[in-house]
Design a protein around this motif. Structure first.
Motif, PDB file in Angstrom:
ATOM      1  N   ILE A   1      -7.203  14.925 -17.121  1.00  0.00           N
ATOM      2  CA  ILE A   1      -7.045  13.938 -18.196  1.00  0.00           C
ATOM      3  C   ILE A   1      -5.567  13.688 -18.484  1.00  0.00           C
ATOM      4  CG2 ILE A   1      -7.387  13.488 -20.654  1.00  0.00           C
ATOM      5  CD1 ILE A   1      -9.969  14.972 -20.551  1.00  0.00           C
ATOM      6  N   ARG A   2      -4.800  14.761 -18.524  1.00  0.00           N
ATOM      7  CA  ARG A   2      -3.362  14.614 -18.793  1.00  0.00           C
ATOM      8  C   ARG A   2      -2.721  13.727 -17.745  1.00  0.00           C
ATOM      9  NH1 ARG A   2      -2.755  20.189 -20.442  1.00  0.00           N
ATOM     10  NH2 ARG A   2      -2.979  20.248 -22.717  1.00  0.00           N
ATOM     11  N   THR A   3      -3.033  14.018 -16.491  1.00  0.00           N
ATOM     12  CA  THR A   3      -2.460  13.225 -15.411  1.00  0.00           C
ATOM     13  C   THR A   3      -2.861  11.764 -15.527  1.00  0.00           C
ATOM     14  OG1 THR A   3      -2.472  15.117 -13.922  1.00  0.00           O
ATOM     15  CG2 THR A   3      -2.349  12.942 -12.920  1.00  0.00           C
ATOM     16  N   MET A   4      -4.131  11.551 -15.748  1.00  0.00           N
ATOM     17  CA  MET A   4      -4.602  10.170 -15.844  1.00  0.00           C
ATOM     18  C   MET A   4      -3.988   9.460 -17.048  1.00  0.00           C
ATOM     19  SD  MET A   4      -6.493   9.240 -13.310  1.00  0.00           S
ATOM     20  CE  MET A   4      -7.373   7.804 -13.934  1.00  0.00           C
ATOM     21  N   SER A   5      -3.805  10.195 -18.113  1.00  0.00           N
ATOM     22  CA  SER A   5      -3.177   9.606 -19.297  1.00  0.00           C
ATOM     23  C   SER A   5      -1.789   9.102 -18.967  1.00  0.00           C
ATOM     24  CB  SER A   5      -3.106  10.630 -20.423  1.00  0.00           C
ATOM     25  OG  SER A   5      -4.402  11.007 -20.819  1.00  0.00           O
ATOM     26  N   ALA A   6      -1.075   9.885 -18.179  1.00  0.00           N
ATOM     27  CA  ALA A   6       0.271   9.477 -17.778  1.00  0.00           C
ATOM     28  C   ALA A   6       0.208   8.233 -16.901  1.00  0.00           C
ATOM     29  CB  ALA A   6       0.967  10.615 -17.039  1.00  0.00           C
ATOM     30  N   VAL A   7      -0.651   8.266 -15.912  1.00  0.00           N
ATOM     31  CA  VAL A   7      -0.723   7.155 -14.968  1.00  0.00           C
ATOM     32  C   VAL A   7      -1.176   5.874 -15.659  1.00  0.00           C
ATOM     33  CG1 VAL A   7      -1.874   6.283 -12.896  1.00  0.00           C
ATOM     34  CG2 VAL A   7      -1.108   8.658 -12.993  1.00  0.00           C
ATOM     35  N   LEU A   8      -2.130   6.013 -16.564  1.00  0.00           N
ATOM     36  CA  LEU A   8      -2.684   4.828 -17.226  1.00  0.00           C
ATOM     37  C   LEU A   8      -1.985   4.506 -18.541  1.00  0.00           C
ATOM     38  CD1 LEU A   8      -6.527   5.383 -16.667  1.00  0.00           C
ATOM     39  CD2 LEU A   8      -4.914   4.110 -15.250  1.00  0.00           C
ATOM     40  N   SER A   9      -0.937   5.281 -18.861  1.00  0.00           N
ATOM     41  CA  SER A   9      -0.203   5.072 -20.117  1.00  0.00           C
ATOM     42  C   SER A   9      -1.116   5.123 -21.339  1.00  0.00           C
ATOM     43  CB  SER A   9       0.529   3.727 -20.126  1.00  0.00           C
ATOM     44  OG  SER A   9       1.309   3.590 -18.990  1.00  0.00           O
ATOM     45  N   LEU A  10      -1.974   6.110 -21.378  1.00  0.00           N
ATOM     46  CA  LEU A  10      -2.844   6.258 -22.539  1.00  0.00           C
ATOM     47  C   LEU A  10      -2.110   7.012 -23.630  1.00  0.00           C
ATOM     48  CD1 LEU A  10      -6.192   7.240 -20.796  1.00  0.00           C
ATOM     49  CD2 LEU A  10      -5.287   4.981 -21.288  1.00  0.00           C
ATOM     50  N   LYS A  11      -2.719   7.025 -24.804  1.00  0.00           N
ATOM     51  CA  LYS A  11      -2.113   7.782 -25.900  1.00  0.00           C
ATOM     52  C   LYS A  11      -2.075   9.258 -25.530  1.00  0.00           C
ATOM     53  CE  LYS A  11      -2.688   4.506 -29.428  1.00  0.00           C
ATOM     54  NZ  LYS A  11      -1.721   3.628 -28.748  1.00  0.00           N
TER      55      LYS A  11
ATOM     56  N   SER B   1       2.298  10.644 -11.351  1.00  0.00           N
ATOM     57  CA  SER B   1       1.398  11.770 -11.611  1.00  0.00           C
ATOM     58  C   SER B   1       2.088  13.106 -11.401  1.00  0.00           C
ATOM     59  CB  SER B   1       0.182  11.676 -10.689  1.00  0.00           C
ATOM     60  OG  SER B   1       0.571  11.893  -9.345  1.00  0.00           O
ATOM     61  N   ALA B   2       3.394  13.098 -11.318  1.00  0.00           N
ATOM     62  CA  ALA B   2       4.155  14.331 -11.101  1.00  0.00           C
ATOM     63  C   ALA B   2       3.638  15.086  -9.872  1.00  0.00           C
ATOM     64  CB  ALA B   2       4.096  15.216 -12.349  1.00  0.00           C
ATOM     65  N   ASN B   3       3.445  14.339  -8.806  1.00  0.00           N
ATOM     66  CA  ASN B   3       3.027  14.906  -7.521  1.00  0.00           C
ATOM     67  C   ASN B   3       1.637  15.520  -7.496  1.00  0.00           C
ATOM     68  OD1 ASN B   3       5.506  14.315  -6.153  1.00  0.00           O
ATOM     69  ND2 ASN B   3       6.426  16.009  -7.276  1.00  0.00           N
ATOM     70  N   THR B   4       0.806  15.166  -8.460  1.00  0.00           N
ATOM     71  CA  THR B   4      -0.533  15.751  -8.429  1.00  0.00           C
ATOM     72  C   THR B   4      -1.579  14.808  -7.842  1.00  0.00           C
ATOM     73  OG1 THR B   4      -0.936  15.058 -10.710  1.00  0.00           O
ATOM     74  CG2 THR B   4      -0.061  17.261 -10.382  1.00  0.00           C
ATOM     75  N   ILE B   5      -1.281  13.530  -7.793  1.00  0.00           N
ATOM     76  CA  ILE B   5      -2.208  12.590  -7.153  1.00  0.00           C
ATOM     77  C   ILE B   5      -1.536  11.951  -5.953  1.00  0.00           C
ATOM     78  CG2 ILE B   5      -3.550  10.475  -7.384  1.00  0.00           C
ATOM     79  CD1 ILE B   5      -3.898  11.005 -10.311  1.00  0.00           C
TER      80      ILE B   5
ATOM     81  N   GLY C   1       0.793  -1.232   0.000  1.00  0.00           N
ATOM     82  CA  GLY C   1       0.000   0.000   0.000  1.00  0.00           C
ATOM     83  C   GLY C   1       0.820   1.274   0.000  1.00  0.00           C
ATOM     84  N   TYR C   2       1.713   1.345   0.936  1.00  0.00           N
ATOM     85  CA  TYR C   2       2.522   2.552   1.066  1.00  0.00           C
ATOM     86  C   TYR C   2       3.302   2.823  -0.216  1.00  0.00           C
ATOM     87  CZ  TYR C   2       5.443   5.988   3.466  1.00  0.00           C
ATOM     88  OH  TYR C   2       6.078   7.142   3.858  1.00  0.00           O
ATOM     89  N   GLU C   3       3.763   1.753  -0.819  1.00  0.00           N
ATOM     90  CA  GLU C   3       4.538   1.854  -2.051  1.00  0.00           C
ATOM     91  C   GLU C   3       3.659   2.381  -3.192  1.00  0.00           C
ATOM     92  OE1 GLU C   3       6.033  -1.944  -3.221  1.00  0.00           O
ATOM     93  OE2 GLU C   3       7.639  -1.129  -4.495  1.00  0.00           O
ATOM     94  N   LEU C   4       2.420   1.933  -3.212  1.00  0.00           N
ATOM     95  CA  LEU C   4       1.478   2.405  -4.221  1.00  0.00           C
ATOM     96  C   LEU C   4       1.299   3.919  -4.143  1.00  0.00           C
ATOM     97  CD1 LEU C   4      -1.271  -0.360  -4.171  1.00  0.00           C
ATOM     98  CD2 LEU C   4      -0.258   0.616  -6.236  1.00  0.00           C
ATOM     99  N   VAL C   5       1.198   4.403  -2.922  1.00  0.00           N
ATOM    100  CA  VAL C   5       1.030   5.844  -2.737  1.00  0.00           C
ATOM    101  C   VAL C   5       2.196   6.592  -3.365  1.00  0.00           C
ATOM    102  CG1 VAL C   5       0.858   7.707  -1.052  1.00  0.00           C
ATOM    103  CG2 VAL C   5      -0.293   5.535  -0.608  1.00  0.00           C
ATOM    104  N   GLN C   6       3.410   6.119  -3.092  1.00  0.00           N
ATOM    105  CA  GLN C   6       4.599   6.775  -3.632  1.00  0.00           C
ATOM    106  C   GLN C   6       4.655   6.682  -5.155  1.00  0.00           C
ATOM    107  OE1 GLN C   6       6.119   8.209  -1.134  1.00  0.00           O
ATOM    108  NE2 GLN C   6       4.876   7.027   0.309  1.00  0.00           N
ATOM    109  N   ARG C   7       4.365   5.499  -5.658  1.00  0.00           N
ATOM    110  CA  ARG C   7       4.474   5.274  -7.091  1.00  0.00           C
ATOM    111  C   ARG C   7       3.472   6.130  -7.865  1.00  0.00           C
ATOM    112  NH1 ARG C   7       7.385   1.516 -10.186  1.00  0.00           N
ATOM    113  NH2 ARG C   7       8.421   1.389  -8.176  1.00  0.00           N
TER     114      ARG C   7
END
Lengths: 112, 112
Positions: B99-109, A39-43, A28-34
């Motif tokens: 959307i941009r953030t989610m695209s990065a996290v989910l590796s979307l186009k 998300s470039a620190n936005t999530i 869990g903790y690792e997921l938070v960091q990853r």
DNA sequence: TCTGATGCATAAGATTATTATGTTTGAACC
DNA sequence: GGTTCAAACATAATAATCTTATGCATCAGA
């Protein structure tokens, strides 16, 4: 999550499944960091949302766990199951179609 | 809304503001139809969500109303205010960045 | 005359998040 | 040796936002 909180509602499971699908087992903790890093620190996942969700996903057969002791400290590793892999594909498809629809309604630039 | 309900949480105000910004004054029922059409029948606003939200937005100064009688039937037209116009820009920006953030996290186009 | 569309509105319940709180371990610093 | 902060789990109370259900009234068309 700190990134327009309402918008992120409903995306937590998708995020968790995708990260686990990409990176194998994580705790869990690792997921938070990853997720923070991806998300470039936005999530920033909040623990109050994350842990209950992980438990629910395990109960629903999307994840399986493996507890490891590191010294005297517990780590609960989560791994995606075959059912979880099917689920993540569906969820991502849904998300993309959601974006497409919203792009049309809000007249955003085309989604490629 | 019937389009992956959880995902749409938090987008209702954005949708309403955008449609009113584009089409001028509209009444609740009309908004439901218009959004349904704009979304190719994938988003159907539910009245139980729409009306309380319209009231709240009016209270918050994002919308103003104008009641018109059509025969004996009431129509409550909503129009976007200057404050509403500022709000919609911010909300759309937030949505795009989400959307941009989610695209990065989910590796979307890539989002253009 | 009856049904379905038009048009508003509110209340009860569900879902999912935030915030607050709690516990324990370990590392680093002074 | 003590303090502080990160690591790591967890749950409870509260908030926000939606769905579903219900209600009422008007109007057009079969």
């Amino acid at each position: 999550m700190n990134h327009s909180p309402e918008l992120l509602k409903g995306t937590l499971q998708t995020i968790v499944l995708k990260v686990l699908a990409d990176y194998g087992k994580m705790y869990g903790y690792e997921l938070v960091q990853r997720v923070r890093q991806l998300s470039a620190n936005t999530i920033t996942l909040t623990e109050g949302a994350l842990y209950p969700t992980l438990h629910r996903m395990e109960k629903n057969g999307l994840l399986k766990t493996e507890v490891v002791m590191v010294g005297k400290r517990m780590r609960k590793y989560y791994r995606i199951t075959p059912a979880g892999k099917e689920a993540v594909d569906v969820k991502i498809d849904n998300f993309v179609s959601f974006i497409r629809t919203m792009s049309a309604v809000l007249s955003l630039k085309a989604w490629v």
